[in-house]
Design a protein around this motif. Structure first.
Motif, short mmCIF file in Angstrom:
data_model
loop_
_atom_site.label_atom_id
_atom_site.label_comp_id
_atom_site.label_asym_id
_atom_site.label_seq_id
_atom_site.Cartn_x
_atom_site.Cartn_y
_atom_site.Cartn_z
N PRO A 1 47.22 -22.80 -17.67
CA PRO A 1 48.62 -23.21 -17.52
C PRO A 1 49.57 -22.16 -18.10
CG PRO A 1 47.29 -25.02 -18.35
CD PRO A 1 46.42 -23.80 -18.39
N GLU B 1 50.15 -31.24 -20.32
CA GLU B 1 49.77 -30.63 -19.04
C GLU B 1 48.55 -31.37 -18.49
OE1 GLU B 1 50.32 -27.72 -16.03
OE2 GLU B 1 51.46 -27.86 -17.92
N GLU B 2 48.66 -31.88 -17.26
CA GLU B 2 47.55 -32.60 -16.62
C GLU B 2 46.67 -31.63 -15.83
OE1 GLU B 2 48.89 -35.80 -14.21
OE2 GLU B 2 49.10 -37.18 -15.89
N GLU C 1 44.05 -34.37 -19.93
CA GLU C 1 45.39 -33.92 -20.31
C GLU C 1 45.35 -33.02 -21.53
OE1 GLU C 1 49.24 -36.44 -20.22
OE2 GLU C 1 48.59 -36.48 -22.32
#
Length: 374
Positions: free
Chosen positions: A196, A244-245, A260
């Motif tokens: 991410p 953040e998934e 998550e």
């Protein structure tokens, strides 16, 4: 008789085995075996295949050749396993090799062919070179469930977090290191999602390259990735990194699933010890703010009142300001200390002294020889 078996079944479909008769007696078969009653795989889902060979003659040399085709990723997940078994009442030597396949696209895909190149010693103690080939097999692959973003499958997905400090109470200038470890059962490292992106205006971020590895376990291959970030807030105010998934297709439940990365608050401890947290004002600060506002209002009213005075009043105000001007008073002190009577008289005149005081100073300057002060 030499008998080699290599079996592949895809769902309820069993591939036709390759069969070779050995001159002087013997029959060789190749098959690939898939676990029975398995549901139709989707794109990216791991499929385990066992290559099984059975023979009753001595093998002087052997080489297994696998042509997977362009529709699959694949690896060998266990070492070759050799053992002796009783088959049809006769002792046989069995070799098994386990593979894991990952189909890349949906549709009807082919895996193979698989060939076993052997040098056998027959009953006449003669060497013979034999090749047994299993024809390509077809595997029906379903579409990945509709989902935005990165697609990958796993039998299980684990996420763990490691921090080298208290993110909410950092020392001034401290850099916080955050490590997120992702482990996916039944996947390859290249199947895992990208790291991410973390980008905030109030945060300086450094992220070294991800560390990936493949771990072979009894439960199956495990893909692991380690994401590392180093964070340093460059403002005094606290901030929060949003959660953040990570979505994936769970091949155990046959459904889309989610893990998550938790939210992360970041702040310097000095913000709370040296300042009042955002949204809170103490009673003492309220009093200081009120006093400052009152002084500002008084100054504004005074300034406005001066301009409303008649000319004589404004002149008197100007003389008063000059008399208490810090710069003029500092120069007056220096003139007196140095015995400069002329400078002293000029400054006293600028500060608006009475005519009587100026006359006394004139007498001290002009009536005595040398201008000495009396």
């Amino acid at each position: 008789m030499t008998l080699i078996i290599l079996t592949l079944t895809l769902g309820a479909t069993l591939a036709r085995a390759g069969v070779v008769e050995v001159p002087g007696g013997g029959l060789m078969r190749l098959e690939l075996v898939l676990a029975p009653d398995r549901p139709q795989p989707v794109v990216g889902e791991m499929v385990v295949v066992t290559i099984r060979a059975v023979y009753d003659l001595k093998i002087a040399n052997e080489k297994l050749e696998i042509t997977a085709g362009s529709g699959f990723d694949w690896i060998q997940i266990k070492p070759d396993h050799w053992r002796e078994e009783q088959i049809d009442g006769l002792p046989r030597i069995v070799m098994e090799r386990e593979l894991a396949l990952w189909p890349k696209t949906a549709g009807l895909l082919q895996f193979g062919p698989v060939s076993h190149r052997l040098t056998v010693i027959d009953r006449q103690s003669q060497r013979q070179d034999i090749v047994v080939t299993a024809k390509p097999l077809s595997l029906s692959v379903g579409d990945y469930p509709p989902q935005r973003g990165w697609h990958f499958t796993a039998g299980a997905l684990e996420l763990s977090e490691e921090l080298d400090g208290d993110p909410g109470h950092l020392a001034d200038g401290q850099v916080l290191t955050r490590k997120i470890r992702l482990r996916a059962l039944g996947a390859l490292p290249e199947h895992l999602p990208p790291r991410p992106v973390v980008s905030e205006n109030w945060l300086i971020t450094f992220a070294p390259p991800p560390e990936k590895q493949l771990i072979l376990t009894e439960a199956g291959p495990v893909a692991e990735v380690l994401w590392t970030w180093q964070f340093r807030p460059h403002t005094g105010e606290p901030g929060v990194l949003e959660p953040e998934e990570i979505r994936f297709y769970n091949s155990s439940t046959r459904k889309l699933d989610t893990v998550e990365i938790p939210a992360l608050p970041l702040a310097y401890a000095s913000f709370f010890t040296g300042q009042v947290p955002i949204g809170q004002i103490l009673t003492s600060q309220k009093l200081l703010l009120a006093l400052a506002a009152l002084l500002a209002l008084s100054a504004g009213l005074g300034f406005a009142a001066v301009w409303l005075l008649p000319p004589s009043g404004r002149a008197a105000w100007a003389r008063l300001r000059a008399r208490w001007n810090p710069a003029l008073r500092r120069e007056l002190w220096r003139a007196r200390r140095g015995g400069d009577l002329l400078a002293e008289r000029r400054l006293l005149a600028a500060m608006g002294l009475s005519q009587v005081r100026q006359a006394r100073l004139d007498q001290a300057i002009y009536r005595r020889p040398g201008g000495d002060r009396g």
